[in-house]
Design a protein around this motif. Structure first.
Motif, PDB file in Angstrom:
ATOM      1  N   ASP A   1       0.845  -1.185   0.000  1.00  0.00           N
ATOM      2  CA  ASP A   1       0.000   0.000   0.000  1.00  0.00           C
ATOM      3  C   ASP A   1       0.886   1.243   0.000  1.00  0.00           C
ATOM      4  OD1 ASP A   1      -2.227   1.674   0.216  1.00  0.00           O
ATOM      5  OD2 ASP A   1      -2.141   1.623   2.390  1.00  0.00           O
ATOM      6  N   LYS A   2       0.867   1.976  -1.088  1.00  0.00           N
ATOM      7  CA  LYS A   2       1.651   3.201  -1.184  1.00  0.00           C
ATOM      8  C   LYS A   2       0.746   4.394  -0.964  1.00  0.00           C
ATOM      9  CE  LYS A   2       5.242   1.452  -4.157  1.00  0.00           C
ATOM     10  NZ  LYS A   2       6.038   1.678  -5.337  1.00  0.00           N
ATOM     11  N   ARG A   3       1.214   5.328  -0.144  1.00  0.00           N
ATOM     12  CA  ARG A   3       0.460   6.547   0.123  1.00  0.00           C
ATOM     13  C   ARG A   3       1.210   7.716  -0.472  1.00  0.00           C
ATOM     14  NH1 ARG A   3      -1.758   6.912   5.965  1.00  0.00           N
ATOM     15  NH2 ARG A   3      -3.335   8.061   4.841  1.00  0.00           N
ATOM     16  N   LYS A   4       0.456   8.692  -0.955  1.00  0.00           N
ATOM     17  CA  LYS A   4       1.056   9.887  -1.536  1.00  0.00           C
ATOM     18  C   LYS A   4       1.265  10.910  -0.436  1.00  0.00           C
ATOM     19  CE  LYS A   4      -1.314   9.021  -5.812  1.00  0.00           C
ATOM     20  NZ  LYS A   4      -2.606   9.226  -6.395  1.00  0.00           N
ATOM     21  N   LEU A   5       2.511  11.319  -0.275  1.00  0.00           N
ATOM     22  CA  LEU A   5       2.902  12.262   0.759  1.00  0.00           C
ATOM     23  C   LEU A   5       3.157  13.625   0.140  1.00  0.00           C
ATOM     24  CD1 LEU A   5       3.905  12.762   3.715  1.00  0.00           C
ATOM     25  CD2 LEU A   5       6.162  12.128   2.878  1.00  0.00           C
ATOM     26  N   ASN A   6       2.657  14.659   0.774  1.00  0.00           N
ATOM     27  CA  ASN A   6       2.882  16.028   0.318  1.00  0.00           C
ATOM     28  C   ASN A   6       3.496  16.810   1.477  1.00  0.00           C
ATOM     29  OD1 ASN A   6       2.809  18.538  -0.870  1.00  0.00           O
ATOM     30  ND2 ASN A   6       0.649  18.838  -0.490  1.00  0.00           N
ATOM     31  N   ALA A   7       4.700  17.284   1.301  1.00  0.00           N
ATOM     32  CA  ALA A   7       5.352  18.106   2.312  1.00  0.00           C
ATOM     33  C   ALA A   7       5.525  19.510   1.738  1.00  0.00           C
ATOM     34  CB  ALA A   7       6.703  17.525   2.690  1.00  0.00           C
ATOM     35  N   MET A   8       5.040  20.509   2.461  1.00  0.00           N
ATOM     36  CA  MET A   8       5.073  21.886   1.963  1.00  0.00           C
ATOM     37  C   MET A   8       5.678  22.816   3.004  1.00  0.00           C
ATOM     38  SD  MET A   8       1.188  22.100   0.511  1.00  0.00           S
ATOM     39  CE  MET A   8       1.393  23.231  -0.833  1.00  0.00           C
ATOM     40  N   ILE A   9       6.341  23.838   2.524  1.00  0.00           N
ATOM     41  CA  ILE A   9       6.809  24.929   3.374  1.00  0.00           C
ATOM     42  C   ILE A   9       6.015  26.152   2.948  1.00  0.00           C
ATOM     43  CG2 ILE A   9       8.764  26.359   4.044  1.00  0.00           C
ATOM     44  CD1 ILE A   9      10.553  23.955   3.268  1.00  0.00           C
ATOM     45  N   ARG A  10       5.308  26.760   3.857  1.00  0.00           N
ATOM     46  CA  ARG A  10       4.408  27.862   3.541  1.00  0.00           C
ATOM     47  C   ARG A  10       4.906  29.178   4.112  1.00  0.00           C
ATOM     48  NH1 ARG A  10       3.628  25.557  -0.297  1.00  0.00           N
ATOM     49  NH2 ARG A  10       4.286  27.629  -0.671  1.00  0.00           N
ATOM     50  N   ASP A  11       4.454  30.269   3.499  1.00  0.00           N
ATOM     51  CA  ASP A  11       4.862  31.615   3.925  1.00  0.00           C
ATOM     52  C   ASP A  11       4.020  32.139   5.075  1.00  0.00           C
ATOM     53  OD1 ASP A  11       6.904  31.973   1.925  1.00  0.00           O
ATOM     54  OD2 ASP A  11       5.268  32.116   0.478  1.00  0.00           O
ATOM     55  N   GLY A  12       2.776  31.703   5.161  1.00  0.00           N
ATOM     56  CA  GLY A  12       1.903  32.177   6.222  1.00  0.00           C
ATOM     57  C   GLY A  12       0.974  31.095   6.713  1.00  0.00           C
ATOM     58  N   ILE A  13       0.770  31.060   8.040  1.00  0.00           N
ATOM     59  CA  ILE A  13      -0.190  30.150   8.661  1.00  0.00           C
ATOM     60  C   ILE A  13      -0.990  30.966   9.661  1.00  0.00           C
ATOM     61  CG2 ILE A  13      -0.534  28.114  10.099  1.00  0.00           C
ATOM     62  CD1 ILE A  13       2.099  27.035   9.067  1.00  0.00           C
ATOM     63  N   ASP A  14      -2.305  30.956   9.472  1.00  0.00           N
ATOM     64  CA  ASP A  14      -3.187  31.733  10.326  1.00  0.00           C
ATOM     65  C   ASP A  14      -4.422  30.898  10.661  1.00  0.00           C
ATOM     66  OD1 ASP A  14      -4.011  34.493  11.388  1.00  0.00           O
ATOM     67  OD2 ASP A  14      -5.702  33.958  10.095  1.00  0.00           O
ATOM     68  N   VAL A  15      -4.885  30.969  11.910  1.00  0.00           N
ATOM     69  CA  VAL A  15      -6.023  30.178  12.356  1.00  0.00           C
ATOM     70  C   VAL A  15      -7.258  30.436  11.494  1.00  0.00           C
ATOM     71  CG1 VAL A  15      -7.646  29.849  14.263  1.00  0.00           C
ATOM     72  CG2 VAL A  15      -5.206  29.935  14.726  1.00  0.00           C
ATOM     73  N   GLU A  16      -7.532  31.675  11.194  1.00  0.00           N
ATOM     74  CA  GLU A  16      -8.738  32.021  10.437  1.00  0.00           C
ATOM     75  C   GLU A  16      -8.562  31.871   8.930  1.00  0.00           C
ATOM     76  OE1 GLU A  16     -10.387  35.787  11.523  1.00  0.00           O
ATOM     77  OE2 GLU A  16     -10.134  35.376  13.657  1.00  0.00           O
ATOM     78  N   ASN A  17      -7.386  32.177   8.404  1.00  0.00           N
ATOM     79  CA  ASN A  17      -7.188  32.204   6.957  1.00  0.00           C
ATOM     80  C   ASN A  17      -6.420  31.013   6.387  1.00  0.00           C
ATOM     81  OD1 ASN A  17      -8.532  34.731   6.518  1.00  0.00           O
ATOM     82  ND2 ASN A  17      -6.795  35.668   7.567  1.00  0.00           N
ATOM     83  N   GLY A  18      -5.920  30.153   7.216  1.00  0.00           N
ATOM     84  CA  GLY A  18      -5.248  28.946   6.739  1.00  0.00           C
ATOM     85  C   GLY A  18      -3.830  29.184   6.242  1.00  0.00           C
TER      86      GLY A  18
END
Length: 109
Positions: A1-18
């Protein structure tokens, strides 16, 4: 069983705006990657939290894990638990402005 992994580095993380980025041309690619992945890992140091960048990628509930150096506040912890997002807190050790290694100091879910 292979799962697709997505690793991201983001510029902004906010509770309301994601999750957001300063590069609007990246957002369609990021959204496609999220839709195709089975597991999503977001890496973000403390400078990315409580910040909104130019273009919204998605809400926080797309993440399965967030790896960060940021100590989350009560609202952020509550939201992570509600969305079943595991938060991995790491601490970097610096020498002459270079991170030598990271060690996991807390895993919260």
């Amino acid at each position: 069983d292979k799962r697709k992994l997505n690793a991201m580095i983001r510029d902004g993380i906010d509770v309301e705006n994601g999750f957001s980025t300063y590069y609007s041309e990246e957002t369609p690619i990021d959204r496609t990657m999220l839709n195709l992945s089975d597991v999503c890992i977001i890496a973000a140091d403390k400078s990315k939290f409580r910040r909104n960048a130019f273009a919204k990628i998605s809400s926080l509930d797309c993440a399965d894990f967030i790896v960060t150096t940021c100590k989350l506040n009560a609202d952020e912890v509550k939201l992570m638990k509600e969305n079943e997002i595991s938060v991995v807190m790491v601490k970097g050790y610096k020498f002459k402005d270079k991170v030598l290694r990271h060690s996991m100091v807390q895993v919260a879910n």
